[in-house]
Design an enzyme around this catalytic site. Structure first.
Site, PDB file in Angstrom:
ATOM      1  CB  VAL A  52      -0.960  -0.001   1.208  1.00 55.15           C
ATOM      2  CG1 VAL A  52      -1.808   1.265   1.215  1.00 55.15           C
ATOM      3  CG2 VAL A  52      -1.858  -1.238   1.180  1.00 55.15           C
ATOM      4  CE  LYS A  55     -11.372  -5.508   5.770  1.00 60.33           C
ATOM      5  NZ  LYS A  55     -11.312  -6.527   4.707  1.00 60.33           N
TER       6      LYS A  55
END
Ligand SMILES: NC(=O)c1ccc[n+]([C@@H]2O[C@H](COP(=O)([O-])OP(=O)(O)OC[C@H]3O[C@@H](n4cnc5c(N)ncnc54)[C@H](OP(=O)(O)O)[C@@H]3O)[C@@H](O)[C@H]2O)c1
Length: 437
Positions: free
Chosen positions: A22, A212
């Site tokens: 990332v 999440k």
């Protein structure tokens, strides 16, 4: 940093914690889109120090002079006003973020494990010191679900959030439903293709989805939902037989995060569930993520997209950076600063694929005459279906993508052919090369 005027334009120095999948994509995006970002925000974003463990690793396109193994260079340097955390883990990451936030730096993080455990503490620190913390990439990668929940639907009274929030398990379940093998076999393939980690426990066991859902439900319901508040089951004990039986009954099996708010309480859970084949979430296949948001005001809104991947996740990280830096108050529509100078192409210069249906005289050579008109205009035929006879004869063609103006010219000539009766029907075909020239 928000809503500055052109005269306030300045440079913002961004430090990174981590430069892996990332982090490298974040640096590429920030540098590759630097001119667009400066035009749209009024700020020049400068990539500053980047913390890693092993400085000798290959990092294509990253200036080695920016790489450091000293955390203080990122988290304690007052010239670094924005810290992007893409190193993952809890220790030492949590302490690094505390240090950065305490001195008033803003933070963007992609770390769901950290957020789902320590989110409220870190947000309070940001508020106290005058910084900001954003975390779009911590749930559902590129899908801008947190921004939608915290901004677009802030006052909509969200009542439920149902999500496919783990791409690895969705890939495995999609493959198993296609008859691609049993759980172990499909998991091994997912690992070989890079859709599953070497140690897939967090994903297949449901812990990743639970983290999440803790984040999403906290934002959706304006509540504090800790990871420990989310009971979860994974797909690791699911058998092919149950997927097949569910299919025969009209269901697909999905690993769902299900969060509901009633008047007085909230429930958030993760479990594999049978989803009716006609349900919107049933069609979300492969490694995609999807979140279905129900609210009193908006009924159902579904967001779908890639939940992982370097460039995909970096898109969410950079969006957070830009939200912190801020865009000017003036409208995008009329501000000369944000004008990229691109003009709108004339309609005839765009391309599309086409469907054409026409009634034709039932005589030899009709198809050849029609086909030669298209060929002379540079348009090629993908599919032809001729049917009927006498007055009922018809010709249906699907054409490959071509310029609209060539199609208009071709149709003017086709209409003029003796063989063609009445007005042909012309429709565009989606997803076959339509767009600009
Ligand atoms: N990959 C995805 O698709 C994705 C999607 C959504 C969210 N995320 C989240 O994004 C974060 C980063 O993921 P990633 O896939 O980019 O991970 P990654 O490829 O493993 O990169 C981690 C980076 O952090 C550095 N790092 C790790 N521990 C460190 C330490 N103790 N001190 C200094 N540097 C350290 C590593 O240094 P070295 O390079 O020297 O090893 C590496 O540069 C994680 O929180 C992850 O959950 C990832």
């Amino acid at each position: 940093m928000r809503n500055r005027r052109a005269s306030d334009r300045r440079s913002v120095r961004i430090g990174l914690l981590g430069c892996g999948t990332v982090g490298q994509a974040v640096v590429r995006t920030l540098t590759g889109s630097a001119a667009t970002i400066e035009r749209a925000t009024g700020h020049r974003l400068e990539v500053g120090p980047i913390l890693v463990r092993d400085p000798s690793k290959e990092r294509p396109g990253i200036d080695p002079a920016l790489i450091t193994t000293d955390p203080a260079a990122v988290i304690e340097d007052p010239s670094v006003t924005l810290v992007v955390e893409v190193m993952g883990g809890l220790d030492p990451t949590l302490d690094h973020l505390r240090t950065a936030l305490r001195r008033g730096a803003s933070v963007v993080t992609a770390n769901k494990q950290l957020l789902s455990r320590h989110g409220p503490e870190l947000l309070a620190m940001a508020e106290q010191a005058g910084g900001e913390m954003r975390f779009e990439a911590s749930a559902c990668g590129a899908v801008p679900v947190i921004k939608v929940l915290r901004e677009s639907l802030l006052a909509a009274e969200v009542t439920a959030v149902t999500g496919i929030v783990n791409g690895t398990t969705n890939f495995i379940l999609t493959e198993m439903a296609k008859g691609g093998g049993g759980y172990d076999e499909v998991l091994a393939r997912a690992q070989a293709l890079g859709y599953a980690e070497a140690d897939p426990t967090e994903d297949v066991g449901g812990a990743d989805a639970a983290a999440k859902m803790a984040i999403l439900s906290s934002i959706a319901f304006h509540a504090r939902v800790h990871l420990d508040d989310v009971p979860y089951e994974g797909i690791d004990r699911l058998q092919s037989e149950d997927i097949e039986r569910a299919a025969s009954l009209g269901f697909v099996v999905k690993l769902l995060g299900v969060a509901r708010a009633d008047d007085g309480s909230i429930s958030v859970r993760v479990y594999p569930a049978l989803v009716p084949r006609g349900h919107r979430l049933a069609s979300v296949g492969g490694a995609d993520n999807a979140v279905l948001i129900e609210s009193r005001a908006t009924r159902e809104i579904m967001l779908v997209g890639p939940g992982a991947g370097g460039d995909e996740t970096a898109s969410a990280v950079v969006a957070d950076v830009l939200a912190i830096v801020g865009t000017p108050q003036w409208s995008f529509l009329h501000n000369a600063l944000v004008d990229s100078g691109r003009s709108v192409a004339p309609a005839g210069e765009t391309t599309s694929a086409f469907y054409v249906r026409m009634s034709v005289a039932d005589r030899p050579g009709v198809l050849a005459r029609v086909a030669s008109v298209f060929a002379e205009e540079g348009l090629s035929i993908r599919t032809v279906v001729q049917s009927g006879s006498g007055d009922e004869a018809s010709l249906v063609l699907i054409l490959h993508a071509g310029l609209e103006r060539r199609m208009e010219a071709a149709m003017a000539r086709v209409r003029a052919l003796d063989d063609v009766r009445g007005e042909p029907v012309v429709l565009r075909v989606l997803g076959s090369g339509e767009g600009g020239s």
